[in-house]
Design an enzyme around this catalytic site. Structure first.
Site, short mmCIF file in Angstrom:
data_model
loop_
_atom_site.label_atom_id
_atom_site.label_comp_id
_atom_site.label_asym_id
_atom_site.label_seq_id
_atom_site.Cartn_x
_atom_site.Cartn_y
_atom_site.Cartn_z
N HIS A 213 0.82 -1.22 0.00
CA HIS A 213 0.00 0.00 0.00
C HIS A 213 0.85 1.26 0.00
CE1 HIS A 213 -4.00 -1.76 0.36
NE2 HIS A 213 -3.45 -2.70 1.11
N ASP A 273 -0.66 -4.96 5.91
CA ASP A 273 -1.66 -5.85 5.29
C ASP A 273 -1.39 -6.03 3.80
OD1 ASP A 273 -4.19 -3.65 4.15
OD2 ASP A 273 -2.30 -3.04 5.11
N GLU A 274 -1.93 -7.09 3.27
CA GLU A 274 -2.02 -7.34 1.82
C GLU A 274 -0.70 -7.07 1.09
OE1 GLU A 274 -6.62 -6.52 0.77
OE2 GLU A 274 -5.44 -4.69 1.07
N VAL A 275 0.37 -7.75 1.52
CA VAL A 275 1.64 -7.55 0.83
C VAL A 275 1.72 -8.53 -0.33
CG1 VAL A 275 4.15 -7.42 1.06
CG2 VAL A 275 2.68 -6.84 3.01
N GLU A 326 -2.45 -9.78 9.34
CA GLU A 326 -1.49 -10.58 8.55
C GLU A 326 -0.12 -10.64 9.21
OE1 GLU A 326 -3.66 -8.36 7.17
OE2 GLU A 326 -3.67 -8.60 4.97
#
Lengths: 476, 536
Positions: A213, A273-275, A326
């Site tokens: 992000h 998050d969301e890597v 995460e």
């Protein structure tokens, strides 16, 4: 009884459409309201510090609050009670006041003793997908106070834009904001938000989400992000923060040192998050590093490597940290006072069990993503959530310090934020404040419709169902 | 001489200029540059030629005026009013100060000094009301130093406000469908006049030309009738603060007229009438529990003469208050259970030989109502159930198709029976969901049903509906816009204008334009406008 009960869902409404608790929202832990009513003296009503109070005229926070609540009816109130009012109690007091059919303000003899069930009651706003003018942030802080929220989780930067004007790295917003003048938060703006929130008992927890992000960070900080490769040549696109360069950690140290001085709260949110690993996988230098470190093909080990170093950096700035789930799920070594933020829907109950079983403080957002919209009264599904419904010991359940309603910004900006957030977030407000057994949806409906009409005097909180407010919203 | 490039970035297709404020967004949708060769025209005109030659609008000397050959002049307040509005929009929006031309001012070689408006028909329609047969076509030629907007009458001229490009262009435009409407519901929630007017303004920006005012319904009756003032006295949410007075209604009608918008009121009967019974006892059917009245009421009572006396007086008033050629009479969702419970009605059914078929009783009522309305010299529109239930309708009845699931077959049936039709079924904007649902509204093809060419000609347009159960002044405008803009283009532009990517690029800019004018139209996706909304 309040004039402005919205009529509505016959299934939900009691015969009279009003609650024995009037329009209190969130419902206090203990309420006794009698039938004896008093008039508020128009000429003589006052709010003042009791003489036994430890706060007096020098306490600007309280003086400021007296002024706000005293003016709700554009009349000066005078009062001769000996009770000391705290901020939250002021809000409750103002909710007990109602108008009779002649417009005279009245209040019934009551005794209320109240405290929140959960200590962390937050709203997340996203100022990267869309820039939110300061006015909108302040109006929503005001509304949060009316609903007893006490945390503003400021998801301030992300992929699309970097509006935070950093004094150490001004080029981050110079290059990364949607517009370097009109779409940034200056140090003065940030100070204003923090003080405005403080005067309302609201903590401001900034989130600087890395290593994913971060697209907008790379515009003003070359070499911060990982260059992705197409075969053996750079493709021209960039991925997450580059975890193998010392310059990355030099930058983070300087950046988070600044953050720790700008934001006074004890915590910062570090994201995590969301890597997406695909860019790292494509980069030959990273592949070499993976071999050197013995990480094999497990890129979550590289992610942990980065996060660990980041957490150490932040710890030296004397802040506690919050991270998305995460980081915990991927086995990163965390300090004991880390707050883990559970957000992934589907399986969030098990996750709550796991995180608390591992001994971490937890906050819940998974069932409260308010950016997901649908036709009808979805506030009810937010209201019915029970944060402690997972399988776990008493000790585990004590680790859940609260939750946050999230309003991600892909489809939200100043034109539609406030009606989308309110009164839906009010359902979350009561769930986090009131007792676990406050579950009567019918009674909640009767109180919430009135509470909503109260917000409408200046805040465009949308309707629950058909009906009306005596004073409709004056904007468009 | 002060010449300023106005609204930097607005004129996206001008040479070298990229729109500053194209919302970046869905990479799947966006072209590499995020801009359209049509700039930000919305809805897309039927025929557009834009060259690369760009002009500046002269800030000190730009003017909008009537061409000398025009049949409309300074006495045409509709046009004068429009010039003033659009002058503000075009030049005032960027905060540019307007100055009187100084002594030394001269127009340069690449400056546009004037827009001339030329109404070509002898009858300009200036003081008339728009109708379904109005010719809304126009032609716009932008060529230095003067741009010319030519239209047969004022309605086309209003649409020519497409003028925002400052490249040399020729546009010739007309709507694909003549009936392009928005339905607003002021019964489930009272809508302050300000909100109605703001949305009429936005409708004009999107070339909508019908405001379908669903003014009363079950929950409340805000229409202040001069013949029956007790209807709102008893039936409105509040008899003073939540009513539309005759002055309010006049204001809405004239405000709409000045923008080329028809106002079609809907007084929906015999169902959806709970609020009517508060001020008009005996109008509604008393329901029975066994042999005693239960205390509740059902649809309008079709067996009493007093019902028809009332309707005659009421609709006579309506025909004088609302100047449009049509009224909408509703006729949807009639629940028969109350009629079935009532002994007088049961007796009437026997006498009439209707058996157990209550749709015959419904037809009986509707037939009489239609005859009443015909004597008031209005045409009428009705929801599809009236057609579905076999009621005998006049040939010029407009049937309004709204029931989702099967609407294509319904379109086929209605047009096969020879009736004019409007479509709303796929455009219920009160149904909301996360994400870019404007795309599904945009992709609707109103003439995709099986039918002959003659049948398809009977489809005169459609309406986007915003029912009011969950909508009021706090959230109406962002919920309606820009989602309704997708419907606007589908109803105005040619059938083959279907490129979603290009639509996205134009619509994001069009949306920022609405925001700049003070309308809180919500975003399509992430991104920004140079001038964000200033409210909360």
């Amino acid at each position: 009884c309040p004039d402005y009960t919205e009529q509505g869902d016959p299934e939900l409404q009691s015969a009279s459409g009003s609650s024995k608790y009037g329009s209190l929202w969130p419902l206090p832990q203990k309420v006794q309201i009698s039938d004896v009513s008093f008039r508020l003296s128009v000429s003589g009503f006052r709010i003042r510090d009791a003489k036994e109070s430890s706060a007096g005229p020098s306490c600007s926070l309280l003086q400021n609050a007296y002024r706000r609540w005293g003016c709700t009816s554009l009349v000066h109130f005078w009062m001769t009670s000996l009770f000391t009012f705290y901020l939250l109690g002021l809000e409750t007091f103002s909710q007990l006041v109602y108008e009779d059919e002649y417009g005279a303000k009245s209040i019934n003899s009551s005794v209320i003793s109240d405290f929140p069930r959960f200590a962390h009651r937050g709203i997340l706003l996203d100022t990267s997908r869309h820039f939110l003018p300061i006015k909108v942030i302040l109006a929503n802080l005001e509304t949060m106070a009316m609903n007893k929220f006490n945390v503003f989780h400021w998801h301030i930067v992300d992929d699309p834009s970097f509006p935070y004007l950093s004094r150490t790295f001004p080029q981050l917003s110079q290059q990364g904001a949607y517009h370097p003048y009109t779409h940034v938060y200056t140090p003065a703006d940030v100070k204003m938000v923090i003080e405005f929130a403080r005067l309302r008992g609201i903590r401001v927890i900034p989130e600087f989400d890395t290593p994913g992000h971060t697209q907008s960070w790379g515009k003003g900080q070359p070499d911060l992000l990982t260059p992705c490769y197409s075969g053996s040549t750079p493709s021209g696109t960039f991925g997450p923060v580059n975890p193998i360069l010392n310059t990355t950690y030099d930058f983070m140290k300087q950046f988070f040192t600044e953050v720790s001085t700008v934001f006074p709260d004890g915590y910062v949110h570090l994201g995590g998050d969301e890597v997406d690993f695909s860019c790292w996988k494509s980069n030959p230098d990273i592949k070499k590093f993976m071999d050197q470190q013995g990480f094999g093909q497990d890129y979550s080990k590289l992610e942990s490597f980065y996060i660990q170093k980041l957490l150490d950096i932040v710890t030296t700035t004397k802040k506690g940290y919050m991270i998305w789930q995460e980081v915990f799920d991927n086995g990163v070594k965390l300090k004991p006072d880390t707050v883990v933020h559970v957000w992934i829907g589907g399986g969030s109950n098990e996750e709550m069990g796991k995180v608390t079983a591992a001994g971490y403080t937890t906050i819940l957002s998974a069932p409260w993503y308010l950016d997901y919209i649908s036709t009808g009264q979805d506030w009810q599904k937010y209201y019915k959530v029970e944060p402690l419904s997972f399988n776990g010991t008493e000790a585990q359940k004590k680790l859940v310090i609260g939750g946050e309603a999230c309003l991600w910004g892909e489809y939200v900006d100043a034109t539609n934020l406030t009606p989308r957030l309110w009164p839906r977030a009010s359902a979350v407000a009561e769930r986090l404040w009131s007792s676990k057994d406050v579950k009567d949806i019918s009674d909640a409906y009767n109180r919430l419709t009135v509470h909503r009409c109260r917000m409408v005097r200046g805040i465009p909180a949308e309707p629950l169902f058909y009906g009306f407010c005596p004073h409709e919203y004056k904007g468009i």
